[in-house]
Design an enzyme around this catalytic site. Sequence first.
Site, short mmCIF file in Angstrom:
data_model
loop_
_atom_site.label_atom_id
_atom_site.label_comp_id
_atom_site.label_asym_id
_atom_site.label_seq_id
_atom_site.Cartn_x
_atom_site.Cartn_y
_atom_site.Cartn_z
N CYS A 114 -46.63 19.85 66.68
CA CYS A 114 -45.55 20.20 65.77
C CYS A 114 -45.74 19.50 64.41
O CYS A 114 -46.83 19.56 63.83
CB CYS A 114 -44.22 19.84 66.43
SG CYS A 114 -42.74 20.56 65.72
N THR A 115 -44.72 18.83 63.91
CA THR A 115 -44.81 18.21 62.58
C THR A 115 -45.56 16.89 62.58
O THR A 115 -45.64 16.23 61.55
CB THR A 115 -43.41 18.01 61.99
OG1 THR A 115 -42.59 17.26 62.91
CG2 THR A 115 -42.75 19.35 61.71
#
Length: 203
Positions: A114-115
Amino acid sequence: MTTPTTTETRHIGIFLFDDVEELDAVGPWEVLANWTLRFPDDGYEVFCVSRDGRSVRAAKGLVLGAHHSFADAPNFDVLVHPGGQGTRTLMRDEAHLDWVRAQRATTPLMTSVCTGSLVYAAAGLLRARPATTHWESLGLLAELDPTIMTREEDRFVDDGDVITSAGVSAGIDMALHLVERLAGVDRARNVRRDLQYDPQPPV
């Protein structure tokens, strides 16, 4: 596929931090722990590490415990850097970015969920590489480093010594791919079957 050539245990570390997205960390943990505990002869172990070795409070309130601190963790053969709202602080934290760069210098395989890739981008690890992140953060990933070749449709992007994945649940796919890389496709299929991971969303 990489096969251990010695009896020395190889280490996979999952980084924990306040406001980590729960499934970003726990999804890969479930896959990797299933593999390493059921097949110890493959020569890998997985553990969680936080900066000070203490528990963290994740994005939705789940408290996650760490096995190690930065100071006492074994050297990583693989590092998993999850995402979550906490990455917005980490991507501007020079001390953390320096730590990430130091791991890049010594860790053969850096991965993100993800981030987590935003932190890697801020640290300069993704320059001129293909990469991905959560769909809502693809624009920010490109802003952080315009040389990054963003892959909007990919669940994960394997660029050799760096693997990035898309958002949240994509970390499970990335972790299964990691098992395939490290121990072979049959092992990865065995883990997937044991977890009964066969996505068929009801909505």
